[in-house]
Write a protein that holds these residues in place. Structure first.
Motif, PDB file in Angstrom:
ATOM      1  N   ASP A   6       0.823  -1.222   0.000  1.00 19.87           N
ATOM      2  CA  ASP A   6       0.000   0.000   0.000  1.00 19.87           C
ATOM      3  C   ASP A   6       0.852   1.265   0.000  1.00 19.87           C
ATOM      4  O   ASP A   6       0.522   2.258  -0.644  1.00 19.87           O
ATOM      5  N   ASP A  34      -5.818   4.673   2.494  1.00 15.32           N
ATOM      6  CA  ASP A  34      -6.998   5.097   1.750  1.00 15.32           C
ATOM      7  C   ASP A  34      -6.670   5.638   0.360  1.00 15.32           C
ATOM      8  O   ASP A  34      -7.563   5.742  -0.472  1.00 15.32           O
ATOM      9  N   ASP A  35      -5.451   5.981   0.131  1.00 13.15           N
ATOM     10  CA  ASP A  35      -5.127   6.821  -1.011  1.00 13.15           C
ATOM     11  C   ASP A  35      -4.403   6.077  -2.148  1.00 13.15           C
ATOM     12  O   ASP A  35      -3.550   6.668  -2.797  1.00 13.15           O
ATOM     13  N   HIS A  36      -4.712   4.848  -2.365  1.00 12.79           N
ATOM     14  CA  HIS A  36      -3.992   4.135  -3.418  1.00 12.79           C
ATOM     15  C   HIS A  36      -4.921   3.399  -4.394  1.00 12.79           C
ATOM     16  O   HIS A  36      -4.460   2.663  -5.252  1.00 12.79           O
ATOM     17  N   GLU A  37      -6.213   3.611  -4.281  1.00 14.11           N
ATOM     18  CA  GLU A  37      -7.146   2.868  -5.138  1.00 14.11           C
ATOM     19  C   GLU A  37      -7.023   3.245  -6.606  1.00 14.11           C
ATOM     20  O   GLU A  37      -7.086   2.380  -7.482  1.00 14.11           O
ATOM     21  N   GLU A  38      -6.827   4.528  -6.886  1.00 11.84           N
ATOM     22  CA  GLU A  38      -6.677   4.947  -8.288  1.00 11.84           C
ATOM     23  C   GLU A  38      -5.441   4.296  -8.916  1.00 11.84           C
ATOM     24  O   GLU A  38      -5.484   3.812 -10.044  1.00 11.84           O
ATOM     25  N   GLU A  40      -3.959   1.604  -7.867  1.00 16.37           N
ATOM     26  CA  GLU A  40      -4.179   0.155  -7.939  1.00 16.37           C
ATOM     27  C   GLU A  40      -4.999  -0.210  -9.175  1.00 16.37           C
ATOM     28  O   GLU A  40      -4.662  -1.158  -9.901  1.00 16.37           O
ATOM     29  N   LEU A  41      -6.056   0.551  -9.449  1.00 14.42           N
ATOM     30  CA  LEU A  41      -6.864   0.295 -10.645  1.00 14.42           C
ATOM     31  C   LEU A  41      -6.056   0.512 -11.922  1.00 14.42           C
ATOM     32  O   LEU A  41      -6.146  -0.258 -12.893  1.00 14.42           O
ATOM     33  N   GLU A  44      -3.637  -2.388 -12.283  1.00 18.41           N
ATOM     34  CA  GLU A  44      -4.340  -3.604 -12.704  1.00 18.41           C
ATOM     35  C   GLU A  44      -4.728  -3.534 -14.178  1.00 18.41           C
ATOM     36  O   GLU A  44      -4.644  -4.532 -14.908  1.00 18.41           O
TER      37      GLU A  44
END
Length: 151
Positions: A6, A34-38, A40-41, A44
């Motif tokens: 993360d 909280d700040d790594h979803e963008e 990560e997407l 991927e």
């Protein structure tokens, strides 16, 4: 491996890191989760694109191998045809050489008494022609019987 970390994914968001550098300090670890979803997407999506490209490359490699195998089969077929023609021509040449040997023996400038007999020429010539035809036919039959010449 990167998708499991993360902290590294959060630090890859350079715009947010530039705008709020204090948020990503060592003391503020909870905000990183909280700040790594963008990112990560995005990673991927790139991973799927790379996997798709890799699959296409493997498929193209298999197609190239299949095309090479087909080309080798065609070349082998052409080589076999050339070998078959070479075998036929060599057989005919060998038979013609035997006829030339007999003609050479009779064509020598030696006096044997045969040259004075009027029908010897036609007898020898017809014997050579028919003998050559029979010899070539028997050679081809033998070659086909052994399976060396197909078609």
């Amino acid at each position: 491996e990167l998708l499991d970390n993360d902290r590294d994914m959060a630090l890859m968001n350079l715009t947010k890191l530039y705008e709020t550098p204090n948020k990503y300090s060592e003391q503020n670890n909870e905000a990183w989760f909280d700040d790594h979803e963008e990112i990560e997407l995005l990673l991927e999506a790139y991973l799927q694109a790379v996997d798709g490209t890799f699959s296409q490359a493997k498929l193209l490699n298999k197609e190239i191998d299949s095309a090479m195998d087909l080309l080798m089969l065609r070349l082998d077929t052409a080589r076999n045809s050339l070998l078959r023609i070479d075998l036929m021509v060599s057989s005919i040449t060998s038979v013609a050489a035997v006829g030339a040997l007999v003609a050479g023996i009779f064509g020598m400038n030696l006096s044997s008494g045969v040259e004075d007999t009027p029908h010897w020429f036609w007898g020898v010539a017809s014997t050579l022609v028919f003998g050559s035809i029979i010899l070539v036919t028997s050679i081809f039959w033998y070659i086909r019987h052994k399976g060396w010449l197909i078609a």
